[in-house]
Design a protein around this motif. Structure first.
Motif, PDB file in Angstrom:
ATOM      1  N   PHE A  26      58.007  99.827 108.166  1.00 30.34           N
ATOM      2  CA  PHE A  26      59.021 100.868 108.379  1.00 30.34           C
ATOM      3  C   PHE A  26      58.411 102.249 108.515  1.00 30.34           C
ATOM      4  N   ILE A  27      57.391 102.559 107.709  1.00 29.67           N
ATOM      5  CA  ILE A  27      56.858 103.922 107.705  1.00 29.67           C
ATOM      6  C   ILE A  27      55.819 104.162 108.794  1.00 29.67           C
ATOM      7  N   TRP A  75      58.891 103.057 114.630  1.00 30.92           N
ATOM      8  CA  TRP A  75      60.137 103.786 114.360  1.00 30.92           C
ATOM      9  C   TRP A  75      61.241 103.445 115.350  1.00 30.92           C
ATOM     10  N   GLU A  76      60.928 103.484 116.623  1.00 26.33           N
ATOM     11  CA  GLU A  76      61.973 103.256 117.629  1.00 26.33           C
ATOM     12  C   GLU A  76      62.492 101.824 117.568  1.00 26.33           C
ATOM     13  N   GLU A  77      61.623 100.866 117.375  1.00 29.51           N
ATOM     14  CA  GLU A  77      62.044  99.470 117.264  1.00 29.51           C
ATOM     15  C   GLU A  77      62.957  99.279 116.061  1.00 29.51           C
ATOM     16  N   ASP A  79      74.537 105.154 116.557  1.00 29.59           N
ATOM     17  CA  ASP A  79      73.586 105.514 117.593  1.00 29.59           C
ATOM     18  C   ASP A  79      72.151 105.439 117.058  1.00 29.59           C
ATOM     19  N   ALA A  80      71.295 104.684 117.757  1.00 32.48           N
ATOM     20  CA  ALA A  80      69.897 104.552 117.341  1.00 32.48           C
ATOM     21  C   ALA A  80      69.192 105.904 117.308  1.00 32.48           C
ATOM     22  N   ARG A  81      69.628 106.824 118.163  1.00 31.71           N
ATOM     23  CA  ARG A  81      69.031 108.165 118.194  1.00 31.71           C
ATOM     24  C   ARG A  81      69.208 108.884 116.860  1.00 31.71           C
ATOM     25  N   LEU A  82      70.373 108.742 116.240  1.00 33.38           N
ATOM     26  CA  LEU A  82      70.626 109.383 114.952  1.00 33.38           C
ATOM     27  C   LEU A  82      69.838 108.703 113.843  1.00 33.38           C
ATOM     28  N   ILE A  83      69.743 107.386 113.902  1.00 31.36           N
ATOM     29  CA  ILE A  83      68.978 106.644 112.900  1.00 31.36           C
ATOM     30  C   ILE A  83      67.499 106.984 112.999  1.00 31.36           C
ATOM     31  N   GLY A  88      66.252 109.767 113.862  1.00 34.02           N
ATOM     32  CA  GLY A  88      66.043 111.078 113.242  1.00 34.02           C
ATOM     33  C   GLY A  88      65.764 110.964 111.759  1.00 34.02           C
ATOM     34  N   ALA A  89      66.541 110.132 111.057  1.00 32.51           N
ATOM     35  CA  ALA A  89      66.328 109.950 109.616  1.00 32.51           C
ATOM     36  C   ALA A  89      64.993 109.274 109.349  1.00 32.51           C
ATOM     37  N   ILE A  90      64.675 108.237 110.121  1.00 32.48           N
ATOM     38  CA  ILE A  90      63.437 107.494 109.918  1.00 32.48           C
ATOM     39  C   ILE A  90      62.220 108.399 110.107  1.00 32.48           C
ATOM     40  N   SER A  91      62.297 109.287 111.082  1.00 35.95           N
ATOM     41  CA  SER A  91      61.156 110.137 111.429  1.00 35.95           C
ATOM     42  C   SER A  91      61.179 111.483 110.703  1.00 35.95           C
TER      43      SER A  91
END
Length: 402
Positions: free
Chosen positions: A245-246, A251-253, A267-271, A273-276
């Motif tokens: 995960f880190i 990240w995108e996958e 939306d994957a775009r919003l998710i 953002g949190a991951i990155s």
């Protein structure tokens, strides 16, 4: 043949580790088959767990303690052998309120923003109005961190402002309707509020308590004991998922996986953002990087520190007006099970702390700590007001709080 575990969860980014353990085959490598049950409220996640519809649950940590102590329902002992991560929540205000108190598109300073909010609370009191804030459950780290910040800035929760419960998927609707003026919630729901133009992110909860405990993997204590090998296998699988995960290459996958309808359904775009650790704070603004907004793996992030359970108990006492009970504090501490975590990972490459407890908020600079295996350097874990919590002096700590 693999052993099946059914896991309850809410559509939040920090439900990622068991989901990714399943999706990337880490659970299968450990001889497990994971099945997931998605809910919309923590109350329902808990009900499914207690009535045996699920074997384990992605759960707000204080709720595991409250359930064990019999707060609001007959006591049932829960165990939390794994922390699903640290940090990861944020505070969002309705856009007009946010614009009055800080520069849109910037994270506030907890003290400066708190001072401005106190003045706004006083102004509204003169008009006979009070601000109302949403938290995801009465027994949540969201509730306790929001209250900790407000009280530390001279705003008395329940007297100067109202705090109500709103399930995470409904926070945006509550902000849009004006039912609440702000909320403390996990991702992606702050980012969804920004994307819809109904709220601005003003603080990360990591600014209130850096490296603060959030969600845990919880289960009924008898189930954990009966299925101990499967639980330990799940811990190993989730640790592998955390390492995946880190890694920025993934990240995108992983955002695409979590975005799917059966999981977070956003939306994957919003998710991403949190991951990155890159959040858009107000609609149309450029992303802001806040290092370690989510903290899912390094520095023994998944270790269930007993001292964190004890801090949560002090906040329960503080905000419910109860007397501190040594017996209850001991039961609360026992909810977190570092012994199970240690057994699961002993002999692996995973680092294990040498102690089960520490002084929370005491690390201001990188600190190498004694370990059972491997090497661990803890980064800062400070509270915004400079206080620290020594579990050996919990009653003194409580007496010192505003």
């Amino acid at each position: 043949m693999s052993e099946e575990l059914t896991i309850g969860f809410l559509p939040l980014v920090d439900a990622c580790l068991p989901i990714l353990a399943h999706e990337h085959g880490f659970a299968e490598e450990e001889g497990l088959s994971l099945r997931f049950v998605r809910d919309v409220s923590w109350a329902t996640v808990l009900d499914r767990l207690l009535y045996g519809h699920t074997d384990a649950a992605h759960l707000v940590a204080p709720l595991a303690i409250a359930t064990t102590l019999g707060r609001g329902r007959p006591a049932q002992p829960l165990s939390a052998p794994f922390a699903l991560g640290l940090n990861g929540n944020a505070i969002s205000f309705r856009s007009k309120l946010a614009a009055r108190l800080l520069t849109p598109g910037e994270l506030g300073d907890p003290v400066i923003l708190g001072t401005a909010l106190k003045q706004e609370v006083a102004r509204l009191a003169g008009e006979g109005r009070r601000l109302r804030f949403g938290v995801v459950h009465r027994y949540s780290s969201h509730n306790y961190k929001l209250r900790y910040w407000l009280a530390g800035c001279g705003i008395a929760p329940d007297r100067d402002v109202d705090i109500v419960t709103v399930a995470p998927p409904f926070v945006c609707d509550a902000l849009k309707s004006g039912e609440i003026d702000g909320a403390c919630v996990g991702e992606p729901w702050n980012s969804v509020a920004v994307d819809r133009g109904v709220g601005n992110i003003v603080l990360a909860t990591a600014q209130i308590w850096l490296r603060g405990v959030e969600k845990v993997m919880a289960m009924r204590e008898p189930v954990m004991e009966d299925r101990r090998p499967a639980v330990e296998a799940l811990i190993r699988a989730m640790r592998k998922a955390g390492a995946h995960f880190i890694d920025p290459a993934n990240w995108e996958e992983n955002a695409a996986i979590l975005a799917r309808p059966e999981y977070v359904d956003q939306d994957a775009r919003l998710i991403l953002g949190a991951i990155s650790d890159r959040l858009v704070l107000t609609q149309g603004a450029a992303p802001v990087h806040y290092a370690d907004f989510m903290f899912q793996h390094s520095e023994a992030a998944n270790f269930p520190w007993v001292s964190q359970a004890e801090w949560l108990y002090t906040q329960m006492v503080r905000w419910e007006g109860m007397d501190y009970s040594v017996e209850e504090a001991t039961r609360a501490a026992r909810v977190f099970r570092p012994d199970v975590y240690r057994t699961a990972l002993k002999g692996t490459d995973d680092p294990l702390p040498g102690a089960n407890s520490k002084v929370e908020g005491s690390v201001a600079n990188p600190l190498q700590v004694t370990t059972q295996q491997g090497n661990i350097t803890l980064a800062a874990n400070t509270f915004f007001d400079g206080r620290s919590f020594d579990p050996e002096r919990a009653q003194e700590y409580l007496a010192s709080l505003p």
